[in-house]
Scaffold this active site. Structure first.
Site, short mmCIF file in Angstrom:
data_model
loop_
_atom_site.label_atom_id
_atom_site.label_comp_id
_atom_site.label_asym_id
_atom_site.label_seq_id
_atom_site.Cartn_x
_atom_site.Cartn_y
_atom_site.Cartn_z
N CYS A 39 32.56 32.63 34.98
CA CYS A 39 33.65 33.45 35.51
C CYS A 39 34.02 34.66 34.66
O CYS A 39 33.99 35.80 35.14
CB CYS A 39 34.87 32.56 35.74
SG CYS A 39 35.10 31.32 34.44
N HIS A 102 41.40 36.48 33.58
CA HIS A 102 40.29 35.84 32.84
C HIS A 102 39.56 36.78 31.89
O HIS A 102 38.40 36.54 31.54
CB HIS A 102 39.30 35.23 33.83
CG HIS A 102 38.98 33.79 33.52
ND1 HIS A 102 39.83 32.97 32.83
CD2 HIS A 102 37.90 33.03 33.82
CE1 HIS A 102 39.29 31.77 32.71
NE2 HIS A 102 38.12 31.78 33.30
N ASP A 249 32.37 35.28 42.00
CA ASP A 249 32.04 35.60 40.60
C ASP A 249 30.85 34.82 40.07
O ASP A 249 30.27 35.17 39.06
CB ASP A 249 33.26 35.40 39.70
CG ASP A 249 33.79 33.98 39.73
OD1 ASP A 249 33.40 33.21 40.63
OD2 ASP A 249 34.61 33.63 38.86
N ASN A 250 30.51 33.70 40.74
CA ASN A 250 29.30 32.94 40.37
C ASN A 250 29.04 31.94 41.49
O ASN A 250 29.82 31.81 42.43
CB ASN A 250 29.45 32.22 39.03
CG ASN A 250 30.76 31.49 38.83
OD1 ASN A 250 31.59 31.86 37.99
ND2 ASN A 250 30.97 30.45 39.62
#
EC number: 3.1.6.4
Length: 483
Positions: A39, A102, A249-250
């Site tokens: 992330c 994050h 994001d992934n």
């Protein structure tokens, strides 16, 4: 969220009508990638247009080690990085982030110091609950003010999965759009919800409504929220003036599957790995009247491209004083012009693989350690590929494993080393990697785990490190540098 989580990508339950409609009204990218299988680095790449290794969003604590920004990490997005909202402000944009930041939780990394005008969300994911003694619960902010914490003012019921956060995030987005429209201001909204991250959650109206369990409930609620945002743009009659992009994001975290993890479709493994399941993402572009309806682009795309594309839409050029990895996707979206480009798969500070055209070369393979695997931590459940999904780090740099992703999207059948096709693919990928590495200047690593004793106190003869980045070249034995 995984590539296979949307109906338009083949999820059989067909529970994402709004995102499927977004794709029907816009453009689908089946070959779109995050910049990292985790992330924090991926989000740094989105907002800088640069590979995480350039901005320092990696660790040197171990070879090919993933890292992000939990409470123990003191690093964050470096001040010298130019973020998308900072640049958009120069063109008069008002910028808001809703949800997970994050990119560092210390004061100097606050989103409002990095170009955002508004923030409602958290510096970290909704892990917890914690005891608020050894470790506090994760805070939630409105702009500069902490307005509560997860599991306290913002409850998440781990037993039932009930939480109202996605509804709160949706209302924040809708209110922001209405206010900017009323003020006739151009705006950038970064809507970063995290309901599909374990522990997954959904609000009461969505719980128990999916054939896919609680994870499906969370996907359905996100889909509903996207529908509300797009409907508002239509109702305000600004849809044709607004570019919207949906991605992840992934890849889906198969370690949490099947109850709290998603689907990566036909691809191998998931989040934390540099196999296709870890980094190939769902991606939809929507711009009524400009992006042709119902189209599929086979452009190799990256989350970093959203940085460059957004600047192009705002009439701005990307910074010229640094390497920008993101492409402008407007030629591909508006005119169908495809650009040859490599995709680099980094895990920590290690280049694990590269794709050029339809050929993907693995220079290193591994999933996770035997120690973790024996504890039940499995990044590739039910997907053992001999010599590929290994639990030791396998070095293939001298003779890479190469797959043709068109014929073999699951990365199960490497090309024969002796075949002409292998030699042809190897030449192309080798050249792209050489050109990349010759000019690569890694940033100072931001995500190293620190020895708290070294951080907080240093005995005579030792360097006190307020910020744990890289170990000194020579550390006295009594200083103890385990990482």
């Amino acid at each position: 969220m995984g590539w296979g989580d949307l109906g338009v990508y083949g999820e059989p339950s067909r529970e994402t009508p709004n995102l499927d409609r977004m794709a029907a009204e816009g453009m689908l990218f089946p070959n779109f990638y995050s910049a990292n299988p985790l992330c924090s680095p991926s989000r740094a790449a989105l907002l800088t247009g640069r590979l995480p290794i350039r901005s320092g969003f990696y660790t040197t604590n171990g070879h090919a080690r993933n890292a992000y920004t939990p409470q123990e990490i003191v690093g964050g997005i470096p001040a010298e990085e130019r973020l998308l909202p900072e640049l958009l402000k120069g063109a008069g944009y008002t910028n808001k982030i809703v949800g997970k930041w994050h990119l560092g939780h210390r004061p100097q990394f606050h989103p409002l110091k990095r170009g955002f005008d508004e923030w409602f969300g958290s510096p970290n994911c909704h892990f917890g609950p914690y005891d608020n003694r050894a470790r506090p619960n994760i805070p939630v902010y409105r702009d500069w003010e902490m307005v509560g914490r997860y599991y306290e003012e913002f409850p998440i019921n781990l037993k039932t999965g009930e939480a109202n956060l996605t509804q709160v995030y949706t209302q924040e987005a809708l209110d922001f759009v209405r206010r900017q429209h009323a003020a006739r201001r151009p705006f950038f909204l970064y809507w970063a919800v995290d309901a599909t991250h374990a522990p997954v959650y959904a609000s009461r109206p969505f719980l128990g409504t999916s054939r896919r369990g609680r994870y499906g409930d969370a996907v359905r609620e996100i889909d509903d929220s996207v529908g509300k945002i797009l409907s508002l743009l239509r109702n305000l009659r600004i849809a044709e003036d607004t570019f919207v992009f949906f991605t992840s994001d992934n890849g889906a975290a198969l370690i949490s599957a099947p109850k709290q993890g998603g689907s990566n479709g036909p691809f191998l493994c998931g989040k934390q790995t540099t196999f296709e399941g870890g980094m190939r993402e769902p991606a939809i572009a929507w711009w009524p009247g400009r992006v042709p309806e119902g189209q599929v682009s086979h452009q190799l795309g990256s989350i970093m491209d959203l940085f460059t594309t957004s600047l192009s839409l705002a009439g701005l050029a990307p910074p010229s004083d640094r390497v920008i990895d993101g492409l402008d996707l407007l030629p591909a979206m508006l005119w169908g012009q495809l650009t040859d480009r490599p995709i680099f798969y980094y895990r920590g500070n290690t280049l694990m693989a590269a794709t050029l055209g339809q050929y993907k070369a693995h220079f290193w393979t591994w999933t996770n350690s035997w120690e973790e695997f024996r504890q039940g931590i499995d990044f590739c459940p039910g997907q053992n590929v001999s010599g590929v999904t290994t639990h030791t780090q396998e070095d293939h740099t001298e003779l890479p494993l190469i797959f043709h992703l068109g014929r073999d999207p699951g990365e199960r059948f490497p090309l024969s080393f002796a075949s002409p096709e292998y030699l042809h693919a190897l030449r192309g990928v080798t050249l792209a990697v050489r050109q990349h590495q010759e000019t690569l200047v890694p940033g100072q690593p931001q995500l190293n785990v620190c020895n708290r004793a070294v951080m907080n106190w240093a005995p005579p003869g030792c360097e006190k490190l307020g910020k744990c980045l890289t170990p000194p070249e020579s550390v006295p034995e009594k200083c103890s540098w385990p990482h």
